[in-house]
Write a protein that holds these residues in place. Structure first.
Motif, PDB file in Angstrom:
ATOM      1  N   ASP A  82      50.672  19.901  33.837  1.00  0.00           N
ATOM      2  CA  ASP A  82      51.414  19.033  32.906  1.00  0.00           C
ATOM      3  C   ASP A  82      52.036  19.838  31.768  1.00  0.00           C
ATOM      4  N   ALA A  83      51.347  20.887  31.334  1.00  0.00           N
ATOM      5  CA  ALA A  83      51.836  21.702  30.223  1.00  0.00           C
ATOM      6  C   ALA A  83      52.970  22.640  30.652  1.00  0.00           C
ATOM      7  N   PHE A  84      52.978  23.035  31.917  1.00  0.00           N
ATOM      8  CA  PHE A  84      53.983  23.973  32.422  1.00  0.00           C
ATOM      9  C   PHE A  84      54.745  23.335  33.580  1.00  0.00           C
ATOM     10  N   LYS A  85      55.505  22.310  33.269  1.00  0.00           N
ATOM     11  CA  LYS A  85      56.210  21.527  34.291  1.00  0.00           C
ATOM     12  C   LYS A  85      57.279  22.327  35.039  1.00  0.00           C
ATOM     13  N   ASP A  86      57.753  23.419  34.465  1.00  0.00           N
ATOM     14  CA  ASP A  86      58.789  24.217  35.122  1.00  0.00           C
ATOM     15  C   ASP A  86      58.238  25.150  36.196  1.00  0.00           C
ATOM     16  N   TYR A  87      56.923  25.200  36.335  1.00  0.00           N
ATOM     17  CA  TYR A  87      56.294  26.101  37.298  1.00  0.00           C
ATOM     18  C   TYR A  87      55.405  25.331  38.275  1.00  0.00           C
ATOM     19  N   ALA A  88      55.389  25.805  39.512  1.00  0.00           N
ATOM     20  CA  ALA A  88      54.442  25.259  40.480  1.00  0.00           C
ATOM     21  C   ALA A  88      53.038  25.694  40.076  1.00  0.00           C
ATOM     22  N   VAL A  89      52.068  24.809  40.261  1.00  0.00           N
ATOM     23  CA  VAL A  89      50.665  25.113  39.997  1.00  0.00           C
ATOM     24  C   VAL A  89      49.885  24.764  41.262  1.00  0.00           C
ATOM     25  N   SER A  90      49.245  25.760  41.855  1.00  0.00           N
ATOM     26  CA  SER A  90      48.458  25.567  43.071  1.00  0.00           C
ATOM     27  C   SER A  90      47.007  25.931  42.805  1.00  0.00           C
ATOM     28  N   THR A  91      46.098  25.171  43.391  1.00  0.00           N
ATOM     29  CA  THR A  91      44.677  25.469  43.219  1.00  0.00           C
ATOM     30  C   THR A  91      44.155  26.277  44.403  1.00  0.00           C
ATOM     31  N   VAL A  92      43.194  27.130  44.095  1.00  0.00           N
ATOM     32  CA  VAL A  92      42.593  28.025  45.079  1.00  0.00           C
ATOM     33  C   VAL A  92      41.080  27.944  44.914  1.00  0.00           C
ATOM     34  N   PRO A  93      40.338  27.579  45.961  1.00  0.00           N
ATOM     35  CA  PRO A  93      38.877  27.563  45.817  1.00  0.00           C
ATOM     36  C   PRO A  93      38.336  28.979  45.607  1.00  0.00           C
ATOM     37  N   VAL A  94      37.448  29.120  44.628  1.00  0.00           N
ATOM     38  CA  VAL A  94      36.770  30.399  44.391  1.00  0.00           C
ATOM     39  C   VAL A  94      35.387  30.264  45.024  1.00  0.00           C
ATOM     40  N   LEU A  95      35.241  30.852  46.191  1.00  0.00           N
ATOM     41  CA  LEU A  95      34.016  30.683  46.970  1.00  0.00           C
ATOM     42  C   LEU A  95      32.927  31.661  46.570  1.00  0.00           C
ATOM     43  N   ASP A  96      33.339  32.775  45.966  1.00  0.00           N
ATOM     44  CA  ASP A  96      32.384  33.796  45.585  1.00  0.00           C
ATOM     45  C   ASP A  96      32.903  34.467  44.315  1.00  0.00           C
ATOM     46  N   GLY A  97      32.037  34.817  43.421  1.00  0.00           N
ATOM     47  CA  GLY A  97      32.462  35.424  42.167  1.00  0.00           C
ATOM     48  C   GLY A  97      32.622  34.370  41.088  1.00  0.00           C
ATOM     49  N   LEU A  98      32.766  34.850  39.878  1.00  0.00           N
ATOM     50  CA  LEU A  98      32.825  33.960  38.731  1.00  0.00           C
ATOM     51  C   LEU A  98      34.169  33.253  38.605  1.00  0.00           C
ATOM     52  N   HIS A  99      35.263  33.998  38.797  1.00  0.00           N
ATOM     53  CA  HIS A  99      36.617  33.484  38.576  1.00  0.00           C
ATOM     54  C   HIS A  99      37.561  33.965  39.665  1.00  0.00           C
ATOM     55  N   LEU A 100      38.751  33.376  39.667  1.00  0.00           N
ATOM     56  CA  LEU A 100      39.820  33.854  40.544  1.00  0.00           C
ATOM     57  C   LEU A 100      40.147  35.315  40.224  1.00  0.00           C
ATOM     58  N   LYS A 101      40.226  35.626  38.925  1.00  0.00           N
ATOM     59  CA  LYS A 101      40.582  36.998  38.551  1.00  0.00           C
ATOM     60  C   LYS A 101      39.400  37.962  38.647  1.00  0.00           C
ATOM     61  N   SER A 102      38.291  37.508  39.211  1.00  0.00           N
ATOM     62  CA  SER A 102      37.191  38.424  39.523  1.00  0.00           C
ATOM     63  C   SER A 102      37.546  39.289  40.732  1.00  0.00           C
ATOM     64  N   PHE A 103      38.592  38.878  41.478  1.00  0.00           N
ATOM     65  CA  PHE A 103      38.985  39.649  42.657  1.00  0.00           C
ATOM     66  C   PHE A 103      40.493  39.775  42.837  1.00  0.00           C
ATOM     67  N   CYS A 104      41.285  39.328  41.855  1.00  0.00           N
ATOM     68  CA  CYS A 104      42.727  39.530  41.954  1.00  0.00           C
ATOM     69  C   CYS A 104      43.387  39.456  40.581  1.00  0.00           C
ATOM     70  N   SER A 105      44.553  40.058  40.482  1.00  0.00           N
ATOM     71  CA  SER A 105      45.369  39.980  39.271  1.00  0.00           C
ATOM     72  C   SER A 105      46.762  40.479  39.634  1.00  0.00           C
ATOM     73  N   MET A 106      47.645  40.468  38.654  1.00  0.00           N
ATOM     74  CA  MET A 106      49.008  40.960  38.872  1.00  0.00           C
ATOM     75  C   MET A 106      49.089  42.408  38.382  1.00  0.00           C
ATOM     76  N   ALA A 107      49.713  43.271  39.207  1.00  0.00           N
ATOM     77  CA  ALA A 107      49.879  44.676  38.844  1.00  0.00           C
ATOM     78  C   ALA A 107      51.342  44.997  38.578  1.00  0.00           C
ATOM     79  N   GLY A 108      52.160  43.975  38.506  1.00  0.00           N
ATOM     80  CA  GLY A 108      53.578  44.153  38.254  1.00  0.00           C
ATOM     81  C   GLY A 108      54.318  42.947  38.779  1.00  0.00           C
ATOM     82  N   PRO A 109      55.625  42.890  38.557  1.00  0.00           N
ATOM     83  CA  PRO A 109      56.402  41.762  39.061  1.00  0.00           C
ATOM     84  C   PRO A 109      56.296  41.666  40.588  1.00  0.00           C
TER      85      PRO A 109
END
Length: 181
Positions: free
Chosen positions: A52-79
């Motif tokens: 709702d806060a970022f209506k100009d962007y798609a927002v998709s959910t991803v189940p985190v099956l292991d680890g504390l957070h989504l970013k416990s195993f991924c992040s952005m390293a560039g565009p």
């Protein structure tokens, strides 16, 4: 934090729904869209408020099956470049992200999930800068980062943060705002 953001004249959206939970470690902004990890600290309602806060962007959910957070195993390293851990839960999450997205991302797979948590910055005077875990902590993952020839690589120790399930992005808030002249 609220005061600093207000002082920067940034728009602040507050979550007032007490049933909603949203942890920054579960929010991955690719520059094109948001992926929100559904974990012990983030629920569907929190993801809906973000959407709702970022209506100009798609927002998709991803189940985190292991680890504390989504970013416990991924992040952005560039565009357009996602760093992803090599564990089965990390790879499953990546597959879900790829299926949900209209965008195509390059991927950089590192052997250690925790090492996939890095901080990318595009700095006017330095170009592509990537803060990542040190070779002493994750030697094989550090070798993978060294393949990024167009990045200034800065190893940063995560030894203390990892003791409390912390990672590099836990200690950062990146704000894309030009300094006032």
């Amino acid at each position: 934090m609220k005061k600093v953001l207000s002082d920067l004249n940034l728009n602040i959206v507050e979550m007032t729904d007490e049933s909603a939970t949203l942890d920054g470690g579960d929010v991955l902004f690719t520059g094109q869209e948001f992926f929100v990890g559904l974990s012990k600290r983030t629920n569907q309602r929190g993801a809906e408020i973000l959407a709702d806060a970022f209506k100009d962007y798609a927002v998709s959910t991803v189940p985190v099956l292991d680890g504390l957070h989504l970013k416990s195993f991924c992040s952005m390293a560039g565009p357009g470049l996602i760093v992803i851990g090599s564990s089965e839960p990390a790879q499953k999450a990546l597959k879900i992200m790829q299926q949900m997205s209209d965008h195509r991302y390059d991927k950089l797979t590192v052997p250690d999930d925790v090492a996939a948590n890095c901080i990318y910055m595009n700095l006017p005077s330095k170009g592509h800068v990537l803060l990542h875990c040190t070779p002493e902590e994750y030697p094989e993952s550090a070798k993978v980062f060294e393949k990024l020839k167009d990045h200034m690589l800065i190893p940063v120790s995560n030894i203390e943060k990892v003791k409390v399930d912390g990672a590099l992005t836990c200690c950062s808030v990146l704000i894309n705002k030009k300094a006032d002249a």
